[in-house]
Structures are given as structure tokens and as C-alpha cells.
Write an enzyme that holds these catalytic residues in place. Structure first.
Site, PDB file in Angstrom:
ATOM      1  N   TYR A   6       0.912  -0.992  -0.021  1.00  0.00           N
ATOM      2  CA  TYR A   6       0.131   0.094   0.123  1.00  0.00           C
ATOM      3  C   TYR A   6       0.978   1.351  -0.026  1.00  0.00           C
ATOM      4  CZ  TYR A   6      -4.433  -2.109   0.063  1.00  0.00           C
ATOM      5  OH  TYR A   6      -5.437  -3.075  -0.420  1.00  0.00           O
ATOM      6  N   HIS A  44      -5.560  -2.802   6.752  1.00  0.00           N
ATOM      7  CA  HIS A  44      -4.979  -3.908   5.815  1.00  0.00           C
ATOM      8  C   HIS A  44      -3.877  -4.742   6.403  1.00  0.00           C
ATOM      9  CE1 HIS A  44      -6.850  -2.631   2.269  1.00  0.00           C
ATOM     10  NE2 HIS A  44      -6.545  -1.481   2.162  1.00  0.00           N
TER      11      HIS A  44
END
Lengths: 759, 759
Positions: free
Chosen positions: B285, B438
Site C-alpha cells: 500500500y 490492511h
């Protein structure tokens, strides 16, 4: 130590004198001293050495190989050598040392010739003398597993390896040695050695088998160096008498003596090689055998050019190199049919020799230069010199692998293998004979590659060659219980039993029948064959078509398996797809506990991971592997079981890979057809995260006609266009005219098949 | 159509005149016409364009990228564009088209500047005008899954992507447009667009999250082009009021509003980035977020240099690029911790931008040139020009990845991640905070790489990003039931429950504690951390050591996991080794049917493939992967269960990979230590078939001392040499002196650990 008399003193003085003189000789002088028969002549030649020396420093790939070899041998010379009393199997110390020794002897011999530095000759001489001391004292090797135990090694095969390499070393220093040194080596080492692996082991020497090839070549090589025609005759044509009984088998289960069998090197060329240069055991073992075949052929050609060995059987030995290269995928890995270990490739040392020899003696085909360039090394002899010059001069052109069929059997009439290629797609379709003791029970099986990636895999063997922890590096028991069984392959299994009931005696008497091979039309290439004996009373006819149709993104494969039987059976057709399932179009269940799919014949090694049935006429399976999408679309009947299986059950030593399979099981059926299309489509990149063309372009595959004479399949794509493919099942003539009505449409064509639009 | 009066005719004539005039302008003239505020200035600058044009044809990697871009955009111009009414989710047509449009707009804008060919400006203008017509008519996007629905796309996130790219296109043609065209675009499209994703969606805009970063940057970019300081202020510091309730969550389960939370772009830099440039969600990410962070920073630096954005938080944005590069393996693939898809790498488009910007604004580090060279493309702006010149001038030097620790959290005090590197070996040890929504529940987990090959893997996520067949390309349910669970990772699981009981609310408030990181000694590098909260009442302390000892062929890893608890528990420690088992040293059974290892918390996805117990103090597992051998030697107790597991149970859609695991299960134990050594040794080539150094060099690993203060492990090799490693468990000071008696031997040392010979 007391000196006993003057005569001894004199002798010592003379001896010292000779040593001093020989040490003072300049390298050039060494080579000037000629003997009656010329040496070296076996692999290197006097003229060849001159040419090589004249080019050194100016032939990059040769210079590089030479430098690597020199540094390797120099390191060994510095370390010193050992000639231990034999004791161990393959993994052990004495085995490894004797193996290293023969490789070093051969290399040192070559370096002596090319570099003309005496230290290499001394190294070879001294080590050979040690062997000459040891050999006469040796009993049979203490390890007893082999049907033909050696003396240096546990099997005569490895003893023969030793002599093939050592003969070359002896030839290189022949003229350097004093006559009495030669006499010692020949009387105490080479002759008894050659006699032991021939007269002493007829069950090893007098066969048609890769073992015997090594034995024949070993004896032949030393015969040529020693200029011994009687020995050479044994090498070429075998022992006149051997007192072996017919039906005798070796420890791998292979036959030793067959009725009327010719033996010796020439018989070993004549029989396992087909006229197309296909070696019946398959490419993995062809690679292994190529070294003795070609190195001896080169030696024979040099020393006995009158035998014209490279012209034997229409030049099959050189042709075989081309065949072998064509039996590799886009990465150069050999197709792992039969007992083949995956990853073996044309980068192996055997293929370096093979390619160099094929180039030099086979008309200097510039395509071979591109292979040699990838190999990035050459043999340090005349052939390697020629290759190195060719590459240096920029004469390399790409080696283009085309679609091709190779017949199997001595006359090419025992089935064969068909390779269809189109763009990145390579289909390997196997309808050969059994392939001796290394064959698998997989009549009419196939495997599929996309740019060197396995799409539908052939499992290969169950063995980790030379990895001691895994069963000593030998064949694992799962090779017999899994890898050889039919269910381990992409072909029909009837009633969960293997072809020929896994009986080698029966299998080895039979072979599939070529029906049709035509790659002349790049838009539709076809290979078709029949198998009449794998199951008594059942006929299998498989047709594999590679279609390059502009309606589709990529070429695709159409697979039609037609089965006719005299009774009802269960038929399993597995596809060993490689990758992760993306989507299927039918309902299935996954069990909460996994059970093996069956009890025997390989089924005990498959976990049943899922099972379902299709409500449609087609079952579709899509998967992703290494950035490419693939889809299998196959015709199914309502009663068919669709099985997801995974290898690995009953595998207590974790010897098997956990690869998946998709099996179409048709129950209680007499005559039937399986028709499938395999597409490769689209791409996925985990870097861009773009998925392109991820779904199948085919909406329906249907068998629209099937009887004894014709089978027809229609393929409809998602744009609604439909093609039909019709094959004539019993008339493969290119001239025959056909006329067929299917669903009120008239089809007329000439030749064995028809591919046309239906709308 | 009837013309109503002369005034209209006049207007039409004037309009036609303008069109003709503008069409006749030469490209040079186009750029000469200046407006009040300079354009382009956002990413490209006027001076930059001049420099680029002056160098064209002489900067190979730039020229190549330009040619590729040009041919791509030219093809699109030829095809024509579509601006459809929004309708679909990610896989569908309207989504794909709007996404392609913004990418093409940005590229066409750049091409207009660099090539000065008006057709690109026309393409951008015409398409933007279509959007200006469409946008005011749009309701919320019809698909309802998102917590913040967009208008062009199903979520504001994608709308923001659109505006980030489109702002750049607008800047490039700003001066080309007539004032009234600009007015139309700004009033009908850009302002309402920016208002919608900010004021219209505070739950999206006013957060600390990669979504908000995109939103902030989108608004900021268009603010800079339009020279609107009010809008820019919103972008930088968020909306003043948002009326959001604390504790609100998005549809991924992430928090939207936290107490006292600062918002806006600067807060999004301050909070998720640690001072070391580690982004708390992990490298996958971080890569995704780098584009908006850096492209906006570049724009701010160009237009508002007084903000000194690249110096913000000690230059964290540029530092983050270096951090991200260090979070990749030998192939450039990012370590897939948390929700990371394997295969994402520094070859992604985001990293091309990041590397170019970091080079240009970050002191022209020549190591970055070698990365750009591998990427083989550049950004078509001043930064790409600089990179291309650097490469052309041969200034690239290798990017050397060293051992390094990155702290996590806004102040770098919420745990961290330690990378130990030695020769080809790379160890990734994770003791970070949760990593927002996440994150995975894997405190103190690790993964190990050998020259870019996974040795002990981190599973990554359970998702096939953008592959529509697999759950629409979104997160699969197995991401929650498997990939996030603790048992899916190489760390301790207590009583078959995940860390923090898989509760995000709790996990996100906690983080592991750095204990020690020292890579200053290349012969012994160490990373050590503690986790006190994953299980209530249990303390975990794991020390990972990479030892480069000349007694061993390669560096090896020593792994010491110390567990102290207030009660007896079951502890599972899995190792997700990659490859085929070669050998184990203990007795085990393989079951005839496979059952799942457990019922929940990820255990339901593991098949129990085998189980055994060790009669020795050590369990050894050797495996082979891609030509290398590996061995795990781990201390075991007699009661331990040794479990062979394989992923794939309860996986009805075949979403999981069938990878293996070896689990040490210690039953009914309160305090304990697991000590393991992982070796990489030897090699195997299927081409040469040589197996070199195939067996472990370690004969025994033993815990010879363990209490609250110290833990000591001895490692004996097959030559009988023994080393011991002692760690001080509660004093990591480099200055502290230690004195310890173990088995009547005195050990004295300074600092947190001691590694010494025992004999």
C-alpha cells in the site's frame, strides 16, 4: 638403504639421467617425438591441435572454456589426487573420487595438448600409474545391488564411463610416455579393464541398452588408442558367444537377451534409434546416450574413416542431434516423457559435445551455432574450434523448431511422437512404443507448453537423480506406483487399470499406430494415432489439432479422443493443468475430509479434492499460471463425474509434487468420444495489475457427428461464429474425396479432415 | 434550423474566425501566449519543457518512453474517445473507460507540451468538454457498495484518481484554451468535482487513510492549477468541520474518525509515515500511496516552493522512496506483509514516478539511476529528463540494499520492521503496529528469502487484484478467514486463537516493542522485539540473528522465540517452508484421509498431512527449492507434536495456494523457548545432476540456559565445533557488562548478546 652392487648404481644413474633429460625437454620437443601410429588421433588430432594453438586468444567462447578448464585442473593438480580402494555406492566418497578422476584425466590430457605444458602430462601419467597398481588387486566391487558389478564402481556402467574418458587422456599423453610405461598401463590396466567389462560381463556388454552402449564404446575407445583390431571388433559387433539365456532381466526389469538380438555398438545404433533419429527411451535418456555414441563416432571417424560411421543408417547419429534439439521446449528443456527428470536440457555437457560434433561433421549448420552460443561453452577439440570460429564470425542464425513427427522403432514403424508448434504453443503427442525399461504406460498421452511454461504437464519421473537423501538418488518406489501408471498421464484410463495392465512384457511387444500427421498448413496442424492393444477389446483413437484461426487471440488445441469397446467400461480422462483455478461453469462439492481416489494403479496417490456434475453440454475450467490464462472446454454427458484431484496421497516420504488434475469420468459406457478445446488467452501482470482477456472465447464445443467412419466437432465462439472439424476415422489418404451430411448440411472435402465455417 | 437574427450570424462568424485562427496558429505560437499565472507549472514547467526539447534524441531511455507513449496516445486519438454514463463496478465497461480516459488525458497533455503538436491539446480539450457536459447531470454512482460513492466511479477514491491525472492535463493545455473554455471547465466540472469529493464526502476526505490521501491530492492539484488558495487549504489541512462521529467505520472495517485526529494531506504525511519513511500499511500500500504523495509534493514544490514540502517532517517523503526500495527482495518484489499481492515490485508505474522524483529532488543519488535503468522507463517531465541524462552519462551505481530497521508509527515508536541481509539471504522480521485495516494478525512473524526466492514465505493476501472471475477482483472471504489469521504466519499461535482474538479495535491500539536491532557487525546481525498484548497474560520475545560464520558455507538464521505466560497453554509455531521435503529426522505418520487441523481461526484451512514426535532433542526438516537445499533444525520436547500441514481445506472456490507448513506444537506448557536454526546450503542442478552439500552442517541446537534474564542456545556443527549465543532478555544496553555461569563455564561480555566458541 644399502646399495648392493655397481650394476644397481649404474641403473639408478641411467634412470636419473632419463628423468633429468625428460624434465629438460621443452614442450615443443615433447610433441615432436613421433611414434609409429599417430597420437593424439582419437578426439584431438595433431593437425587439430596446431589449428587450435594458432587461433588461441582469438576465439572468445573457446578461450573462455579453456580458461575455465585450466583453472579447474590447476586447482586439482595443486590439491593432489587420490586413488582409493573402491567401497561406496553413488553418493559415497570412493565413487565421487573415481568419477572426478576420470573427468580430470580427460581434461588434463586435452590441456597438455593445447597448452603443451608438461605438468598436465605428468598428472595424467602419475594417476594412471596409480590405477595400474590398484586395478590388478581389485576383486568385484563390494556393493552387490547391480546385475553387473564393476570393480572401480558398483556397476560396470560406471567402470565404462571411466574408460571412455580415460582412453582420451591416454591418447593425449601416448607419445609423452616411455614405451615401458605404455606397456605397464596396457598390460596391468587397460586390457584387463576392457576384458572385464566385455568378456567378463556379457550380460552387460552383449545387449541393446544404453548400459551396453557405454560398455561397447569404452572397449572401442581403448582399442583405437592401442590400435587393437580384435578388441575393436568386439566393440563394434559384440562378443561372438555369451552363453546368456533368453528372457534374462536386469535389476531395473529390462530384458537382457532377446531372441535373434544383434549386439555391439552398431546394433546399439541400429535398434533403439529410429530412422528419424528418435531414441526409443525418450529424450532424457537419448541425451545420456548421446555422449558415448558421438564421442566414439568421432573417434572412429578420425582413426577408421573407412568405416564411414557418420553415414551409418543414413547418418542417423548426426540426425539424432537435430531430433533431440527438437524434443526440447522454448527454454531448451527436454520434454520429460517416460523416465525423464524435468529441467534436463540442451545446456547439459552431453549436448555441448553433441552440438559441436553435429556442427563439425554434419555440414556446419549455422542454426547449431545459436544453440552453442546459448550453451556458452565448447568442447576443447577440432569441433569446438569450428563452433567457436563460427560464432566469432557472426554466422549464427536462430535454431527454429518446427512442427515435426519422429517415428519410433528400428524402422520407424513402431508409432512415434508428434510435436505441433504454433507461435508460443507446443504440443507433445506421444504414440510411441514402450521405450524399453524406462517407458511409461501412457499410450496416446500428451503435454502442452506455452512459451516453455507447462500448461498441461507430463509428470516425468519420481526420482531425484543423485540426491542421496531421496532414496540414494535412485528411482523411488513411487516411480512404479505413480509415475509409470496411466492415471499419472493425460490419456484414457479404462476401469482404473493401467495400459497393458502395467505389464512390461506385454507393453514392450506393442506400440501405437500412426494415423495421420500433417503440419504443412500453419492454420491447422494435426496429429492422429490409434492404440489397439492397451486394453483388450478396446480401440482408442486420439486426434490432436492445433488451430491458428484469426477468430481467436491465440492458437488453440482441439483434442478428440474416440473410444470403441466390445463392452461397457468406466473411462477416466485426466488433464494435469498447471496453475490456480479461476473459474468453473458447473456445480461441485469439496469434501470436508480428503480420501484417495482409488486403491491401486496410481489412483491411491490422488486425493479427491472436489467432485461435481455438469448440467450443460460443456464443462469449463479456467486457470491462471505465470501471467497467462488458460481454459479447457470439454464435452460432457450428464452422468459424467467431474473430479478435482491432487497428487500426494499415500506418499509417506513426501516424494510426490502436490500438483492438481481435472478428471472427466464417464461411467458405464461402451463407445464414446471426448472432445475438448484448450485455449491460452490473455495475460495478468501483478506489477500493472491489469487482467487482459481473462475469459474464454469459446461458448460451445459439441460432437455433432460420430460413427465408425467420421467424427465431427463444432466449436462456437462468443461472437456466435461456429467452425466445424470433421475427421475421417479410417481413411487418412490425402486424395480421398468425402461427402457427409450432418444436420442437413452437406460437407464435401478431399483428404482426411475438413475444417470449415458452419454459419 | 432557422437563423433568428443578424446578431447570431455575427457571433457565428466571429466564432468561426476564432476557430480558423486557432487552427492556423503554429505550435510555437501556442506556447508563446502567456497568461497571468504561468502554465504548465504543476508537474512540467516552461523551463523544463525547453530543456526536454533541447535534449530529445539524445536521451535514450526518455526518447524510448516518449515514443511508446506517443504511439499509445496516437492510437487512442485515432480510435476516438467515449465518455459514457457511469454504471459499472471495477471490472465493467464504464469503469474501465473512465480510467483509461484519465490516463490518456494526462499523457496527451504531456505530449502536447513536449511535441508541441496541437492534436494532443484538441484531444484533451474535447474530452474535458464532454466531461463538463456530463458531470452536472450525474447523480451518485448507481453501485452502492462503497461508504463513499463517487459519481464517475463507484467510489470517491476512483473519482479522485481521475482528478489527480486530469488536473495535470488541464495544466498542460491551460494556455491553449480560451478563457471561456476554462470558465466552462472550472465551473461545470472541476469546482463541483472538487467540492463533491471534499465537502460532499467528509467521511472520505477527512481521514488519515490512503483513500483520503488521494482525495486531498486531487483537490490540491486542481487548486494549484486554478490558483485557488481556499481549496488548497482544504487539501492541505482538511475540512474545518465535518460532523463525523467518532468510531465510524468504512466498508473495509477501518476507522473513519478517531479522537483528536488531524486531517488533510499534511496529516496524511505526518501520521502513517514513520520518521524512517515506513508507511504503516506496509510496502504494497505504500507503493499505491506513493504516487499521490509524490506527485502532489512535486506540484507543491513547483508552485508553492515556500511550503518546502520536501523538507516536511525531516524530508520523510523522499526518505520513504528509499525505504520502499529497501522493502523489496533481490528481484525488486515488495515483501508481501499485510495485504500485499505477491509480484508487485519496483517495476510498477508508481515506483517509476517515485524513483524519478526522489532522484531529482533528493540530491541525485546515483544508486537510484541503477533502479531506473532496470525500470527502463521514466516520467516524461523534468525528473525523468534528469534520470535519463544520468543514465546516459553512465553515472549509475548499484543500489545496495543493506540491513536496516524502520520504526513504525508517527514518531517511529510503535514497533517496526527489521531487515537483515547477508550475502543472498534476506530476513524480514515484523514487529510493527497493526497497519490500519490492511494489517494482519501476525506479531513477531518473519519471512526469509534467498536471492529473491522465498525460503520461509509470508502468504500475502487472498485476493486476485482486478481479476474479475475471482470475486470481482476484490478481497476474497479467505482473506479474512485465512490470510489475516495468525496461523497463516510464521509466528506463535496460542490455543489456536489469533493475536488480539482477531479484533481490529484492540489490535489497532497496540504494537510490538523494539528491543534490539544491530547490523553493525556483518558476522552477527540481530533483531529482537517483544509482544506483550497479543495474548492477555502472555509475553512473547523473539530474537532473530543472522550469523555469518566461516565454519558454515552460508550465513544462517538463529531464531529464538521465548514465551512466558501466567497459565499453561498450547503453542503452535509454524514455518511456511517453500519446496519439496528431502528428509526429516523423526518418525511420523501420514493419515489415510486428510482432515482439517482445526475448526476456526484459519486452522480450518489447513489439511493435516502428517504428524509425528521426535525422540531426539532436535527435529530436522530439509527441503529443496529451485536448486537450493534448506534445513530447519529446531529444539523440541518429547511431548511436542510435529505437524505437516498444507493449505487448502474448506476452500470451495480454490482460492488458496496449496503450500506446505511445518508446525511445532507444544502442549500444556506455561513458559518455554523455541530455538531454531535455518540453513541454506548446497545446490542442485537438474542439468549437471550434481547435488552439492545437500545435507545440513548442524548436528545439534540446544537451549542451554533460560531464565528471565538470559537465554542461551548452543549450536554444534558436524565437525564437532560448538558456538553459543546468549541474549540478555531485559537489558539491551551496549554498555552493560554481563557475567554468567552456564554448565560450569564462565561467560563474560559487554552488551546485549554474546556469541562465542564453547570448545
Amino acid at each position: 638403504m644399502r646399495i648392493k652392487n655397481l650394476a644397481v648404481i649404474k641403473l639408478v644413474i641411467i634412470a636419473i639421467f632419463f628423468v633429468v633429460v625428460s624434465c629438460e625437454k621443452k614442450p615443443e620437443d615433447v610433441l615432436e617425438s613421433k611414434s609409429a601410429s599417430e597420437h593424439p588421433s582419437l578426439i584431438l588430432s595433431k593437425q587439430g591441435v596446431k589449428d587450435i594453438r594458432a587461433n588461441l586468444g582469438n576465439i572468445p567462447i573457446f578461450d573462455k572454456t579453456l580458461a575455465v578448464t585450466q583453472s579447474e585442473v590447476d586447482a586439482e593438480i595443486k590439491k593432489g589426487f587420490d586413488v582409493p580402494v573402491p567401497k561406496d555406492y553413488s553418493g559415497g566418497y570412493t565413487h565421487q573420487v573415481h568419477k572426478k578422476n576420470f573427468l580430470m584425466l580427460q581434461k588434463a590430457g586435452v590441456l597438455f595438448q593445447i597448452l603443451q605444458d608438461e605438468k598436465y602430462a605428468i598428472y595424467v601419467r602419475d594417476m594412471l600409474m596409480e590405477y595400474a597398481k590398484l586395478y590388478p588387486t581389485l576383486p568385484l566391487h563390494p556393493q552387490t545391488r547391480s546385475y553387473a558389478r564393476g570393480k572401480l564402481f558398483w556397476q560396470c556402467l560406471n567402470d565404462s564411463n571411466w574408460l571412455v574418458y580415460t582412453s582420451q587422456a591416454y591418447d593425449c599423453i601416448y607419445n609423452y610416455l616411455k614405451p615401458e610405461e605404455r606397456a605397464t598401463l596396457e598390460n596391468d590396466l587397460f586390457r584387463p579393464f576392457a576384458n572385464f567389462i566385455s568378456e567378463g560381463n556379457p550380460q552387460f556388454f552383449n545387449r541393446v541398452h544404453n548400459h551396453s552402449t557405454w560398455g561397447n564404446v569404452a572397449v572401442g575407445m581403448i582399442a583405437l588408442v592401442m590400435d587393437d583390431d580384435d578388441l575393436l571388433e568386439k566393440a563394434l559387433n559384440g562378443l561372438k558367444t555369451d552363453n546368456l539365456q533368453e528372457g534374462l532381466k536386469d535389476n531395473d526389469g529390462g530384458f537382457i537377451k532377446k531372441k535373434g538380438q544383434k549386439v555391439g555398438f552398431l546394433a546399439n545404433v541400429d535398434e533403439p534409434f529410429s530412422p528419424d533419429g528418435y531414441y526409443t527411451e525418450g529424450p532424457y535418456y537419448q541425451r545420456y546416450a548421446m555422449y558415448p555414441f558421438l564421442i566414439f563416432a568421432q573417434a572412429l571417424n578420425n582413426v577408421k574413416p573407412e568405416l564411414k560411421i557418420f553415414e551409418h543408417k543414413n547418418g542417423v547419429l548426426l540426425k539424432a542431434v537435430n531430433t533431440l534439439l527438437n524434443l526440447s521446449d522454448a527454454n531448451g528443456d527436454f520434454f520429460p516423457i517416460n523416465d525423464g527428470q524435468k529441467g534436463m536440457s540442451y545446456y547439459s555437457r552431453e549436448l555441448v559435445t553433441a552440438v559441436d560434433i553435429a556442427y563439425y561433421f554434419g555440414g556446419q549448420n549455422p542454426e547449431l551455432l545459436s544453440i552453442a552460443k546459448k550453451q556458452n561453452k565448447v568442447v576443447l577439440d577440432d569441433t569446438g574450434l569450428a563452433i567457436a570460429k563460427g560464432i566469432r564470425d557472426g554466422r549464427a542464425v536462430p535454431f527454429v523448431k518446427k512442427s515435426i513427427e519422429f517415428g519410433d522403432g528400428p524402422n520407424g514403424e513402431q508409432g512415434g511422437i508428434g510435436i505441433l508448434r504454433s507461435n508460443d504453443l507446443e504440443l507433445v503427442y506421444k504414440y510411441t512404443s514402450q521405450g524399453l525399461s524406462h517407458g511409461h504406460y501412457d499410450k496416446l498421452s500428451f503435454s502442452l507448453y506455452n512459451n516453455g511454461e507447462e500448461v498441461i504437464q507430463d509428470y516425468g519421473l519420481a526420482r531425484f537423480v543423485n540426491i542421496e537423501q531421496k532414496g540414494g538418488g535412485n528411482y523411488l518406489k513411487e516411480n512404479k506406483t505413480w509415475a509409470k501408471e496411466t492415471i499419472a498421464h493425460n490419456t484414457i484410463v479404462q476401469n482404473e487399470t493401467s495400459h497393458f495392465n502395467h505389464k512390461y512384457e506385454i507393453a514392450s511387444k506393442n506400440y501405437s499406430v500412426k494415423y495421420l500427421f500433417d503440419s504443412s498448413n500453419s492454420e491447422l496442424q494435426i496429429a492422429s494415432a490409434k492404440e489397439l492393444n492397451a486394453y483388450h477389446g478396446t480401440e482408442l483413437h486420439r486426434t490432436m489439432v492445433m488451430i491458428n484461426d484469426k477468430e481467436f487471440e491465440n492458437p488453440f488445441v482441439l483434442d478428440i479422443m474416440k473410444v470403441n469397446s466390445d463392452k461397457k467400461n468406466q473411462y477416466d480422462l485426466p488433464y494435469y493443468y498447471m496453475g490456480q483455478i479461476m473459474k468453473v461453469n458447473f456445480k461441485y462439492k469439496v469434501p470436508s475430509t480428503l480420501k484417495p481416489l482409488g486403491k491401486e494403479n496410481g489412483y491411491q496417490h490422488l486425493w479427491k479434492e472436489g467432485y461435481g456434475k455438469s448440467a450443460f453440454e460443456n464443462a469449463k475450467l479456467s486457470w491462471l499460471n505465470n501471467g497467462n490464462f488458460y481454459t479447457l472446454t470439454t464435452t460432457v454427458e450428464e452422468k459424467d463425474d467431474l473430479i478435482f484431484a491432487r497428487i500426494g496421497a499415500n506418499d509417506p516420504d513426501f516424494n510426490l509434487r502436490r500438483d492438481p488434475s481435472f478428471i472427466i469420468r464417464r461411467n458405464n459406457t461402451q463407445n464414446t468420444v471426448f472432445a475438448s478445446v484448450i485455449e491460452t488467452h490473455g495475460s495478468y501482470s501483478p506489477v500493472s495489475e491489469f487482467a487482459v482477456n481473462a475469459t474464454s472465447a469459446i461458448s460451445k464445443v459439441k460432437i455433432i457427428y460420430n460413427n465408425d467412419s467420421y467424427t465431427a466437432v463444432s466449436i462456437e465462439n462468443i461472437n456466435g461464429k461456429t467452425k466445424i472439424f470433421i475427421i475421417s476415422n479410417n481413411d487418412a489418404s490425402k486424395e480421398s474425396k468425402h461427402n457427409l451430411n450432418i444436420n442437413n448440411m452437406e460437407y464435401q472435402w478431399v483428404g482426411p479432415y475438413n475444417y470449415t465455417n458452419i454459419n
